[in-house]
Design a protein around this motif. Structure first.
Motif, PDB file in Angstrom:
ATOM      1  N   HIS A   1       8.246   4.926   7.368  1.00 34.86           N
ATOM      2  CA  HIS A   1       7.708   5.566   6.171  1.00 34.86           C
ATOM      3  C   HIS A   1       8.547   6.775   5.775  1.00 34.86           C
TER       4      HIS A   1
ATOM      5  N   GLY B   1       2.927  -2.497  10.206  1.00 35.87           N
ATOM      6  CA  GLY B   1       3.815  -1.926   9.217  1.00 35.87           C
ATOM      7  C   GLY B   1       5.280  -2.280   9.179  1.00 35.87           C
TER       8      GLY B   1
ATOM      9  N   ASP C   1      -2.557   6.145   7.273  1.00 40.41           N
ATOM     10  CA  ASP C   1      -2.206   4.729   7.199  1.00 40.41           C
ATOM     11  C   ASP C   1      -2.772   4.008   8.412  1.00 40.41           C
ATOM     12  N   GLU C   2      -3.186   2.779   8.182  1.00 39.85           N
ATOM     13  CA  GLU C   2      -3.710   1.943   9.268  1.00 39.85           C
ATOM     14  C   GLU C   2      -4.837   2.671   9.990  1.00 39.85           C
TER      15      GLU C   2
ATOM     16  N   LYS D   1       0.825  -1.208   0.000  1.00 39.48           N
ATOM     17  CA  LYS D   1       0.000   0.000   0.000  1.00 39.48           C
ATOM     18  C   LYS D   1       0.863   1.263   0.000  1.00 39.48           C
ATOM     19  N   THR D   2       2.044   1.170   0.644  1.00 41.48           N
ATOM     20  CA  THR D   2       2.843   2.384   0.823  1.00 41.48           C
ATOM     21  C   THR D   2       3.232   3.012  -0.511  1.00 41.48           C
TER      22      THR D   2
END
Ligand code: ADP
Ligand code: MG
Length: 693
Positions: free
Chosen positions: A334, A556, A398-399, A303-304
């Motif tokens: 990230h 992650g 994210d998440e 996804k990143t």
């Protein structure tokens, strides 16, 4: 009189004779208005509708009895207690109180008539009831018992059932006098088509069912309320969504050349699913209303990089991107990926951490405010007042399940400028079952990355008892000899982070001793950020073989060479969380393994749950099962975020109704818009409502 005055329920405080203490206790249960009392349903019922002769009461019976006091004494044997014997001609029974007042004692004099409810047990003198619920009754009341079952309410310290019962009775009386309180807002046609019990009747039945009320009647009443509650949630979300559709957003696009340059710089080719989702995002960004898109993709689905592509689109259109993640560990990770990917393309990536203070912080904030920082990574620190963006065009979260709807919307408001709202991209590895998606996430469009990068095979999962710990330890030794790395996860014990960390420390010590050839590291939530980062970095670079960790590694963390994970006490965790943890392995080539090492004995339910993990690695199947077995709150970590919390509805039980709920919501919005606001007021606490529109 305004609409809200008509439809708003009176406060409990307005009922006569309710003291400040009681109000305080009621407030602890979130009961403020008369209507809250009505929706505060019993957790169970006691049957006090028939009397049992004292002569037939046996230990273990839960019984309603009546009798005359024969003798009352305070006995100071091992523990001081008041003992009172009552009889009814068929036999006698002892009542025992370890706590009592002088007044109580003096009123229990011979000849007093009592009605008691409690559980009988074998006592020192004979059958007794300890602290029965009792009342003095007049002779003429003898034998006149309740016709309906006695409700038992969820309560809090110091708030007696008797108080709650009498308050609810008064609330019901008030509704009989004033039918505006429980006004029926669902149109008659819908009610009759669904054969629904009228609202007042449904509530009354649930508080005061007759002894012979069939479970079916209670079920129908409950359904009636659940339906209306789900309807209110649905209306709230739809209204919000309609509102959003009318807002404007900046047009963002990524020139083909830059896109190509970025994709060519990656050490891999995108999967078909990643490409598809990127196209969906590109179409949203090129439209003039704010994107609200949820990207679901199992752990490791990549996804990143999709988010990075979207970020680049905003950046090349001269807008900033805020990228929010739940933990600093993840923000760091990230930050590294983004810097690596985007800086060669001339983007200044900034990282705002809670730990950054003084000079560094000031500089970062300045760079965000004057627009020099193009992409800004951070945790919820990004919400803070002092963080001001120059031209925010895109918010990536994210998440998502770690954040509440409100946080999500707050960031959006923050970025609004000159009438333009930033686009939002939300990424989650926790698949959201259809039922939940319809409610909590109905304001989002959904894209799914349903393909893992090539060369990944499913993690082989085994479930074994901790009595076989030595075998597991031996396996680690072999594994590490093969040049690979291992995670060992110590899970939450008794909800205490301190104990969890302690367990992880002990485990580390034991493993170091048992595995002299293995380089062991430890990360847990109580370590300093720098220490954590050091350990993580060593593990990532391969100077550690085995990483013992608490659940901090859940989200992650990416170390492809780690292909074996041991999870201790998996029975304590939810399926979705276990699935997330397990997603840390299986990221590199070759087979990977997850050992769920439970503490025997395992309950039947736990056995079933762990079995599901062994059998499937499909995040959607797991999420559906988790919802079925545990309920929606825990699944999404909602309890903490207050996201979708129902008073009566239960998604696992009531999901059949959702299509009907949706249809009714649409009909109301179109034909009875006046019913919407009152329904929202009735069902949604202020904190749960979507932004006021
Ligand atoms: P998640 O969806 O769980 O956030 P990540 O974005 O962290 O997954 O990606 C997991 C790993 O897979 C990373 O090392 C990433 O660089 C890698 N990856 C992403 N997309 C691909 C791809 N198409 N092919 C190979 N590896 C990929
Ligand atoms: Mg991720």
């Amino acid at each position: 009189m305004s609409l809200s005055e008509v439809t708003d329920s009176p406060k409990i405080a307005s009922l006569k004779g309710v003291g400040a203490k009681t109000l305080e206790r009621l407030a602890k249960l979130n009961l403020h208005k008369v209507q809250d009392l009505l929706f505060h349903l019993p957790s169970r019922y006691e049957n006090r509708t028939s009397l049992m002769p004292l002569g037939s009461v046996k230990p273990g019976d839960q019984a309603l009895v009546e009798g005359l006091v024969e003798v009352t004494e305070v006995i100071a044997r091992s523990r001081r207690s008041l003992v009172c014997r009552i009889s009814d001609g068929t036999g006698f029974l002892y009542l025992r109180f370890f706590h009592f007042t002088g007044d109580q004692l003096s009123r229990l004099k011979p000849g007093a008539r009592l009605r008691c409810f409690g559980e009988a047990r074998e006592g020192y003198y004979g059958t007794e009831m300890v602290h029965p619920d009792y009342q003095h009754i007049a002779d003429e009341e003898a034998g006149h018992v309740d016709q309906s079952l006695t409700p038992v309410y969820p309560s809090t310290e110091g708030l007696h059932q008797k108080t709650l019962r009498s308050l609810v009775e008064r609330a019901l009386d008030l509704c009989r006098e004033n039918d505006a309180i429980l006004k029926e807002w669902i149109p008659e046609s819908v009610l009759s088509a669904l054969e629904f019990t009228p609202l007042f009747e449904a509530i009354r039945v649930l508080h005061q069912p007759t002894a012979d009320a069939a479970a079916e009647i209670l079920g129908q009443a409950q359904q009636r309320l659940a339906f209306e509650e789900l309807l209110a949630h649905h209306l709230s979300v739809s209204r919000f969504r309609n509102h959003m559709k009318q807002q404007a957003a900046p047009l963002l696009s990524l020139p083909e050349t830059i896109s190509k340059q970025f994709l060519d710089s990656l050490p891999f080719a995108l999967t078909g699913a990643q490409n598809r989702v990127i196209h969906e995002i590109a179409a949203d960004l090129a439209a003039s209303k704010p994107m609200m898109r949820l990207v679901q993709g199992d752990v490791g689905s990549g996804k990143t990089v999709v988010a990075a592509w979207a970020a680049l689109a905003a950046l090349s259109s001269d807008f900033q991107v805020a990228f929010m993640v739940p933990t600093e560990l993840l923000a760091e990770q990230h930050f590294r990926s983004f810097s690596h990917w985007l800086e060669p393309l001339g983007v200044h990536v900034a990282y705002l951490a809670g730990k950054h203070k003084g000079q560094i912080r000031r500089e970062t904030l300045e760079a965000i405010a004057d627009g020099r920082a193009g992409a800004v990574l951070g945790t919820h620190a990004l919400f803070q007042e002092e963080v001001k963006f120059h031209r925010l065009g895109l918010v990536v979260i994210d998440e998502q399940h770690r954040f509440g709807v409100h946080q999500r919307l707050a960031l959006r408001e923050k970025g609004a400028r000159d009438g333009l709202y930033p686009h939002q991209l939300i990424m989650t590895a926790t698949p959201i079952p259809r039922t939940l998606a319809m409610l909590g996430y109905a304001d989002l469009d959904v894209s799914i990355i349903d393909e893992l990068p090539p060369g990944r095979s499913p993690v082989k999962t085994s479930v074994i008892p901790s009595t076989r710990r030595h075998e597991v330890t031996a396996r680690i030794d072999d594994w590490v000899k093969g040049g690979k790395q291992v995670y060992w996860v110590c899970t939450l014990i008794e909800e205490s982070e301190a104990l969890e960390c302690e367990a992880a420390e002990n485990t580390t010590a034991t493993l170091i001793e048992a595995l002299p050839n293995v380089r062991v590291g430890l990360v847990h939530g109580r370590m300093k950020q720098v220490e954590k980062e050091e350990v993580m970095a060593s593990f990532k670079s391969g100077t550690l073989d085995l990483l013992v960790a608490t659940t901090v590694i859940e989200v992650g963390v990416d170390v492809p060479n780690a292909g074996l994970m041991i999870i201790e006490n998996p029975e304590r965790l939810g399926l979705a969380q276990l699935h997330q943890l397990r997603g840390r392995v299986g990221r590199g080539p070759g087979d990977s393994f997850c050992v769920l090492m439970y503490q025997p004995p395992l309950t039947q339910g736990a056995k079933e749950r762990l079995g599901i993990l062994r059998e499937t690695s499909d995040g959607f199947v797991i999420a559906e099962k988790d919802l079925e077995l545990r309920g929606p709150g825990e699944l999404l970590g909602i309890r903490q975020t207050g996201q979708v919390q129902f008073r009566i509805a239960d998604l696992a039980r009531d999901s059949d109704m959702l299509d009907q709920v949706k249809a009714t919501a649409e009909a109301l919005l179109e034909h009875h818009p006046e019913a919407v606001e009152p329904l929202l007021r009735r069902w949604l606490a202020d904190g749960v409502r979507y932004a006021e529109v």
